[in-house]
Write a protein that holds these residues in place. Sequence first.
Motif, PDB file in Angstrom:
ATOM      1  N   LEU A  40     -10.931  -1.845 -22.602  1.00  0.00           N
ATOM      2  CA  LEU A  40     -10.656  -1.535 -24.001  1.00  0.00           C
ATOM      3  C   LEU A  40      -9.676  -0.381 -24.092  1.00  0.00           C
ATOM      4  O   LEU A  40      -9.654   0.485 -23.211  1.00  0.00           O
ATOM      5  N   ASP A  41      -8.914  -0.340 -25.172  1.00  0.00           N
ATOM      6  CA  ASP A  41      -8.099   0.853 -25.364  1.00  0.00           C
ATOM      7  C   ASP A  41      -9.012   1.955 -25.905  1.00  0.00           C
ATOM      8  O   ASP A  41     -10.099   1.693 -26.421  1.00  0.00           O
ATOM      9  N   LYS A  42      -8.568   3.184 -25.748  1.00  0.00           N
ATOM     10  CA  LYS A  42      -9.424   4.326 -26.091  1.00  0.00           C
ATOM     11  C   LYS A  42      -9.825   4.339 -27.561  1.00  0.00           C
ATOM     12  O   LYS A  42     -10.953   4.700 -27.894  1.00  0.00           O
ATOM     13  N   SER A  43      -8.922   3.915 -28.451  1.00  0.00           N
ATOM     14  CA  SER A  43      -9.260   3.937 -29.878  1.00  0.00           C
ATOM     15  C   SER A  43     -10.346   2.909 -30.203  1.00  0.00           C
ATOM     16  O   SER A  43     -11.228   3.174 -31.029  1.00  0.00           O
ATOM     17  N   THR A  44     -10.307   1.752 -29.555  1.00  0.00           N
ATOM     18  CA  THR A  44     -11.344   0.739 -29.767  1.00  0.00           C
ATOM     19  C   THR A  44     -12.687   1.256 -29.287  1.00  0.00           C
ATOM     20  O   THR A  44     -13.703   1.131 -29.982  1.00  0.00           O
ATOM     21  N   SER A  76     -13.526   4.359 -28.929  1.00  0.00           N
ATOM     22  CA  SER A  76     -13.911   5.485 -29.780  1.00  0.00           C
ATOM     23  C   SER A  76     -14.623   4.986 -31.032  1.00  0.00           C
ATOM     24  O   SER A  76     -15.655   5.541 -31.432  1.00  0.00           O
ATOM     25  N   GLY A  77     -14.112   3.927 -31.652  1.00  0.00           N
ATOM     26  CA  GLY A  77     -14.768   3.353 -32.829  1.00  0.00           C
ATOM     27  C   GLY A  77     -16.141   2.800 -32.495  1.00  0.00           C
ATOM     28  O   GLY A  77     -17.101   2.979 -33.254  1.00  0.00           O
ATOM     29  N   LEU A  78     -16.259   2.136 -31.351  1.00  0.00           N
ATOM     30  CA  LEU A  78     -17.535   1.589 -30.908  1.00  0.00           C
ATOM     31  C   LEU A  78     -18.550   2.717 -30.693  1.00  0.00           C
ATOM     32  O   LEU A  78     -19.690   2.632 -31.142  1.00  0.00           O
ATOM     33  N   VAL A  79     -18.103   3.782 -30.035  1.00  0.00           N
ATOM     34  CA  VAL A  79     -18.997   4.925 -29.783  1.00  0.00           C
ATOM     35  C   VAL A  79     -19.338   5.617 -31.099  1.00  0.00           C
ATOM     36  O   VAL A  79     -20.496   6.011 -31.309  1.00  0.00           O
ATOM     37  N   ASP A  80     -18.368   5.752 -32.009  1.00  0.00           N
ATOM     38  CA  ASP A  80     -18.650   6.365 -33.316  1.00  0.00           C
ATOM     39  C   ASP A  80     -19.790   5.641 -34.026  1.00  0.00           C
ATOM     40  O   ASP A  80     -20.701   6.277 -34.564  1.00  0.00           O
ATOM     41  N   ARG A  81     -19.731   4.309 -34.031  1.00  0.00           N
ATOM     42  CA  ARG A  81     -20.782   3.523 -34.699  1.00  0.00           C
ATOM     43  C   ARG A  81     -22.135   3.739 -34.016  1.00  0.00           C
ATOM     44  O   ARG A  81     -23.163   3.872 -34.688  1.00  0.00           O
TER      45      ARG A  81
END
Length: 151
Positions: free
Chosen positions: A68-72, A74-79
Amino acid sequence: MSSSLVSMAIDDSEDVLVDGLARSAFQIMGVLTRLGAEHDLSLTQLRVLGILRDRRPRMSDLAAFLGLDKSTLSGLVDRAVRRGLMTRAPNPTDKRAVDVLITDAGRELAEQMFEEFRAALAPATGRLDEAQRRQLAELLEPVLTPPLPLV
């Protein structure tokens, strides 16, 4: 046996193996998809929870491992952080890096899901006796380690 027959036998055995691995992967992915949906988790979130059960990876390493790219990621971890399943922490050896950790609630959910997964697979795994289960696990180890590169 002629070399063409040997070659055909090898090709057939590899085809049977690849077919068996694919069929088992589809069966397992079906179970994981259902369990994930029951707990409002994607397959990737399930993978991350499984990884975090016994590791404390850096965000960048986890992104690379999952393809995964880091932004993807990051969103997954944020959730997951909002749900209380994961948290972020500074890496103890590299102050620029951020680690991802499982929380107690995340660990509890991961353990619950593992038990549900085991129960869902029991009709299939129950067809094997203890020695066969151990043998299958041993045979799979060199196939699964290291993980195949993501394409």
